[in-house]
Scaffold this motif. Structure first.
Motif, short mmCIF file in Angstrom:
data_model
loop_
_atom_site.label_atom_id
_atom_site.label_comp_id
_atom_site.label_asym_id
_atom_site.label_seq_id
_atom_site.Cartn_x
_atom_site.Cartn_y
_atom_site.Cartn_z
N ALA A 151 0.81 -1.22 0.00
CA ALA A 151 0.00 0.00 0.00
C ALA A 151 0.84 1.26 0.00
CB ALA A 151 -0.93 0.00 1.21
N PHE A 152 2.03 1.20 0.60
CA PHE A 152 2.88 2.39 0.71
C PHE A 152 4.20 2.18 -0.04
CE2 PHE A 152 0.02 2.60 4.29
CZ PHE A 152 -0.35 3.93 4.33
N SER A 153 4.12 1.48 -1.15
CA SER A 153 5.32 1.22 -1.93
C SER A 153 5.74 2.48 -2.67
CB SER A 153 5.07 0.09 -2.93
OG SER A 153 4.15 0.50 -3.91
N PRO A 154 7.03 2.63 -2.97
CA PRO A 154 7.51 3.80 -3.73
C PRO A 154 6.81 3.95 -5.07
CG PRO A 154 9.35 2.62 -2.76
CD PRO A 154 8.14 1.77 -2.53
N ALA A 155 6.39 2.83 -5.67
CA ALA A 155 5.72 2.89 -6.97
C ALA A 155 4.41 3.67 -6.90
CB ALA A 155 5.45 1.48 -7.49
N LEU A 156 3.81 3.74 -5.69
CA LEU A 156 2.58 4.49 -5.51
C LEU A 156 2.83 5.84 -4.86
CD1 LEU A 156 0.34 1.56 -4.22
CD2 LEU A 156 0.17 2.67 -6.44
N LEU A 157 3.78 5.91 -3.95
CA LEU A 157 4.03 7.15 -3.23
C LEU A 157 4.74 8.19 -4.10
CD1 LEU A 157 5.17 5.79 0.25
CD2 LEU A 157 3.00 6.87 -0.32
N VAL A 158 5.71 7.75 -4.89
CA VAL A 158 6.49 8.70 -5.69
C VAL A 158 5.63 9.44 -6.71
CG1 VAL A 158 8.36 8.90 -7.38
CG2 VAL A 158 8.69 7.51 -5.33
N PRO A 159 4.81 8.74 -7.51
CA PRO A 159 3.96 9.49 -8.44
C PRO A 159 2.95 10.39 -7.72
CG PRO A 159 3.40 7.16 -8.47
CD PRO A 159 4.68 7.28 -7.73
N THR A 160 2.49 9.99 -6.55
CA THR A 160 1.57 10.85 -5.79
C THR A 160 2.25 12.15 -5.40
OG1 THR A 160 0.44 8.88 -4.91
CG2 THR A 160 0.09 10.96 -3.75
N ALA A 161 3.50 12.04 -4.96
CA ALA A 161 4.25 13.24 -4.59
C ALA A 161 4.53 14.11 -5.81
CB ALA A 161 5.56 12.84 -3.91
N LYS A 162 4.90 13.48 -6.91
CA LYS A 162 5.19 14.24 -8.13
C LYS A 162 3.95 14.95 -8.65
CE LYS A 162 9.04 11.45 -9.91
NZ LYS A 162 9.47 10.56 -11.04
N ALA A 202 -3.35 13.99 -16.92
CA ALA A 202 -2.19 13.58 -17.70
C ALA A 202 -1.16 12.89 -16.81
CB ALA A 202 -1.57 14.78 -18.40
N CYS A 203 -1.17 13.25 -15.53
CA CYS A 203 -0.25 12.62 -14.57
C CYS A 203 -0.66 11.20 -14.20
CB CYS A 203 -0.16 13.45 -13.29
SG CYS A 203 0.64 15.06 -13.49
N TRP A 204 -1.88 10.80 -14.54
CA TRP A 204 -2.33 9.44 -14.23
C TRP A 204 -1.40 8.40 -14.83
CZ3 TRP A 204 -8.40 9.09 -14.92
CH2 TRP A 204 -9.01 9.88 -13.92
N ASN A 205 -0.71 8.78 -15.87
CA ASN A 205 0.20 7.84 -16.52
C ASN A 205 1.38 7.46 -15.63
OD1 ASN A 205 0.91 6.37 -18.96
ND2 ASN A 205 2.66 7.76 -19.10
N MET A 206 1.63 8.25 -14.58
CA MET A 206 2.79 8.00 -13.72
C MET A 206 2.56 6.84 -12.76
SD MET A 206 4.30 11.80 -12.87
CE MET A 206 2.93 12.29 -11.83
#
Length: 276
Positions: free
Chosen positions: A8-19, A59-63
């Motif tokens: 749930a808190f993996s970088p793959a999900l957290l990093v795009p959220t922050a960006k 457009a950021c959904w792609n991240m």
């Protein structure tokens, strides 16, 4: 099966959220700077924000990766902005700059109506319909259809008052749904439909180019995927335009996308296409 804390808190999900949060705040900041510098008027700044921040965020959904938690994590971005607007609207936080751009009357409490509803729609559709035809149709109705309707409606009403354009302008200035109390012009409703459809088509093309396989799921093998998607987008734009025309301007940030979502679902059901 519930995801683990690591998933749930993996970088793959957290990093795009922050960006994506940084990008959304940058758009908000740029519009505020443009208004502060006098480069645009307050009404123009409001429309810029209305039409820019949502599509840029989409457009950021792609991240985000193709993950069941991608939608809820992406929804954190508009959710944070909604929470901020609510605090400003309630007077908990003082932010005259935001109020001057977002509120037509200059009252902070106005943020609790249109802007808050705009944000709630973004949160709900991002969390529950991430990268789906339903979300693309409903959100583009909100981002582009609503703005186009207001601009076209005002323009044709002004022309009608000055008796310019003759019979055509008079026809476009008449109510789209004369049997209902909301007096939205035919020109505004046509503009809503056109802008919502073009926006949804453009975002769908973008999503397909980025490999959003969610857009193609459950399309009948006997049907053309593009034709099926086009039919859903046309229905969604029409549903949004009619719903917006039937309601007053205070709450059309809710009714327009709701009408688009309902029409997209109905057309998807009729065509055998999973739009959600």
């Amino acid at each position: 099966m519930l995801p683990s804390a690591v998933e749930a808190f993996s970088p793959a999900l957290l990093v795009p959220t922050a960006k994506a949060t940084g990008i959304a705040l940058s758009v908000l900041g740029l519009v505020r700077v443009a208004r502060w510098a006098g480069a645009v008027s307050t009404p123009t700044a409001r429309k810029m924000l209305h039409c820019l921040i949502g599509p840029v965020f989409m457009a950021c959904w792609n991240m985000w990766p193709a993950d069941a938690l991608a939608g809820p994590w992406a929804a954190v971005v508009p959710g944070g902005i909604v929470a901020f607007f609510a605090l400003v609207g309630q007077g908990v936080i003082s932010d005259p700059g935001t109020v001057s751009i977002m509120a037509r009357t200059g009252r902070a409490a106005e943020l609790m109506v249109g802007p808050l509803e705009y944000g709630i729609v973004c949160v709900a559709l991002t969390a529950g319909a991430f990268r789906s035809l339903l979300a693309l149709s409903a959100l583009m109705a909100l981002f582009f259809g609503d703005a186009a309707a207001e601009l076209a409606g005002r323009a044709v009403q002004a022309a009608a008052l000055k008796r310019r354009g003759g019979a055509l302008v008079a026809w476009l200035a008449r109510p789209a749904l004369p049997v209902l109390p909301a007096r939205k012009s035919l020109a505004g409703t046509c503009a809503y439909f056109s802008a919502a459809l073009l926006g949804a088509a453009a975002m769908t093309a973008f999503g397909l180019s980025c490999g959003w396989t969610e857009l193609l799921r459950a399309v009948p093998a006997s049907a053309s995927p593009l034709a099926s998607m086009a039919a859903v987008l046309v229905a969604g734009a029409a549903g949004g335009a009619l719903a917006e025309a039937a309601t007053d301007s205070d709450h059309d940030n809710l009714t327009g996308p709701a009408g688009a979502a309902a029409a997209a679902l109905a057309s998807g059901w009729a065509l055998g296409v999973a739009v959600l």
